[in-house]
Design a protein around this motif. Structure first.
Motif, PDB file in Angstrom:
ATOM      1  N   MET A   1     -57.463 -19.674  -2.416  1.00 16.98           N
ATOM      2  CA  MET A   1     -56.562 -18.515  -2.465  1.00 16.98           C
ATOM      3  C   MET A   1     -55.118 -18.938  -2.651  1.00 16.98           C
ATOM      4  O   MET A   1     -54.691 -20.009  -2.212  1.00 16.98           O
ATOM      5  N   GLY A   2     -54.368 -18.065  -3.329  1.00 11.47           N
ATOM      6  CA  GLY A   2     -52.954 -18.313  -3.570  1.00 11.47           C
ATOM      7  C   GLY A   2     -52.131 -18.080  -2.322  1.00 11.47           C
ATOM      8  O   GLY A   2     -52.300 -17.070  -1.631  1.00 11.47           O
ATOM      9  N   THR A   3     -51.196 -19.010  -2.013  1.00 12.64           N
ATOM     10  CA  THR A   3     -50.431 -18.922  -0.765  1.00 12.64           C
ATOM     11  C   THR A   3     -48.925 -18.824  -0.976  1.00 12.64           C
ATOM     12  O   THR A   3     -48.172 -18.774  -0.007  1.00 12.64           O
ATOM     13  N   GLU A   4     -48.469 -18.801  -2.221  1.00 14.68           N
ATOM     14  CA  GLU A   4     -47.022 -18.755  -2.443  1.00 14.68           C
ATOM     15  C   GLU A   4     -46.426 -17.523  -1.769  1.00 14.68           C
ATOM     16  O   GLU A   4     -46.949 -16.413  -1.889  1.00 14.68           O
ATOM     17  N   GLN A   5     -45.321 -17.715  -1.068  1.00 18.87           N
ATOM     18  CA  GLN A   5     -44.685 -16.628  -0.330  1.00 18.87           C
ATOM     19  C   GLN A   5     -43.760 -15.869  -1.271  1.00 18.87           C
ATOM     20  O   GLN A   5     -42.562 -16.110  -1.351  1.00 18.87           O
ATOM     21  N   SER A   6     -44.362 -14.925  -1.980  1.00 20.73           N
ATOM     22  CA  SER A   6     -43.585 -14.141  -2.949  1.00 20.73           C
ATOM     23  C   SER A   6     -44.273 -12.806  -3.193  1.00 20.73           C
ATOM     24  O   SER A   6     -45.455 -12.769  -3.547  1.00 20.73           O
ATOM     25  N   ILE A   7     -43.522 -11.727  -2.988  1.00 19.56           N
ATOM     26  CA  ILE A   7     -44.049 -10.411  -3.335  1.00 19.56           C
ATOM     27  C   ILE A   7     -43.458  -9.940  -4.662  1.00 19.56           C
ATOM     28  O   ILE A   7     -43.649  -8.796  -5.061  1.00 19.56           O
TER      29      ILE A   7
END
Length: 332
Positions: A121-127
């Motif tokens: 799963m993708g975990t980059e902290q970006s909305i």
């Protein structure tokens, strides 16, 4: 009271993180929680995929994993098609082996098994990346000991045929992603309430495809008819295994379009059988189809002899009771 299928877990899991440049060294951690920022890409844009495979205890006590390499290839494919960071297939393979080895004493005897759930799963902290992939990700291997899926008997399923909707977006079908299962949930719940159906067989444009959680096989005498592989539906490992066994038995395999009209005509023959294939159930019989508010019995409406034979043959290989002539088993 026995726990429901897939609700019991081993206390630890293997995990590794991709920081945008490389994967870190996998480690074993507690499986009861996962550190994740609320802005993680997966929580907003569904950048996640998974696999489902099993480890089986053999009659001599050895533990073997069924078709692991095939599942890892599909796992890598799903990651790529979701624009997730590429997995290292060798590392993933070792993570699976190490995790199962750590809990090999907990693998149930046949007909039970250890269900293996690799997840990415993708975990980059970006909305703000609705139109962009996650540059960081997490991969883990979760284990769940499970019993016989048919502990109460292999009851024939009731299946609603839907020739208007589809399980998921056509270009997403061959990806094993949670979003595909979620998109089919409401139609399935409605089918259960209105028709007491167990599943929906999606047939967009009038051609039979797959159900919400399984591939579909029509067994007519010595012939199996199933949709030819394309990107619109999941390329099931169990499906492939059963078709291989059927070929070994001398059966004819027809991978082609199957119109709903042809399906309903063929099942009038009492020899005809229909079944759903998947990792959990292996091969589940369909006894009744519901189409445009009418019910159609499949054969005699019960588990058919060919369905029973194919499932038994596959189980025998998985449990070490029959020759593994296709080299499907990996020793832990």
């Amino acid at each position: 009271m026995a726990k429901a299928f897939g609700t019991e877990f081993m206390p630890e899991m293997a995990i590794t993180w991709f920081d945008g440049d490389s994967w870190d060294t996998p480690e074993m951690v507690s499986s009861d929680s996962l550190p994740m920022h609320p802005a993680s890409h997966v929580l907003h844009y569904s950048s996640t995929c998974f696999e489902g495979l099993k480890a089986f205890r053999q009659e001599d006590g050895a533990i073997k994993i069924f078709r692991m390499d095939q599942n890892i290839k599909r796992f890598a494919q799903s990651s790529r098609l979701l624009a997730l960071p590429p997995i290292n297939e060798t590392t993933t393979r070792q993570m699976i082996l190490d995790t199962v080895a750590k809990f090999k004493d907990q693998v149930p005897n046949a007909p039970g098994s250890m269900y293996i759930r690799p997840t990415h799963m993708g975990t980059e902290q970006s909305i703000g990346k609705a139109a962009g992939p996650s540059s960081t990700s997490c991969q883990f291997i979760l284990l769940s000991p499970v019993g016989d899926y048919f502990s109460s008997g292999a009851s024939a399923l009731r299946v609603l045929i839907d020739d208007e909707g589809m399980r998921c977006a056509p270009h997403m079908g061959m990806i094993k992603s949670g979003g595909n299962y979620a998109s089919a949930l409401n139609p399935i719940l409605e089918a259960r309430e209105k028709y007491q159906a167990d599943q929906i067989l999606f047939a967009p444009n009038g051609d039979v495809q797959e159900t919400g959680a399984a591939n579909f096989l029509l067994i007519d005498g010595n012939e199996i008819i199933t949709k030819a592989l394309d990107e619109s539906f999941l390329h099931g490992v169990t499906r492939d295994s059963l078709l291989t066994i059927a070929r070994d038995n001398g059966m004819k395999i027809s991978e082609r379009e199957l119109p709903v009209t042809e399906l309903l005509e063929r099942i009038k023959d009492p020899r005809c059988e229909a079944a759903l294939s998947g990792t959990a159930a292996v091969l589940a019989p369909v006894g009744t189809f519901i189409y445009k508010d009418e019910e159609y019995s499949v054969g005699n409406g019960q588990l058919g002899p060919v369905t029973k034979q194919l499932r038994s043959q596959l189980n025998a290989i998985q449990w070490g009771q029959a020759e593994d002539k296709h080299d499907w088993l990996t020793t832990v």
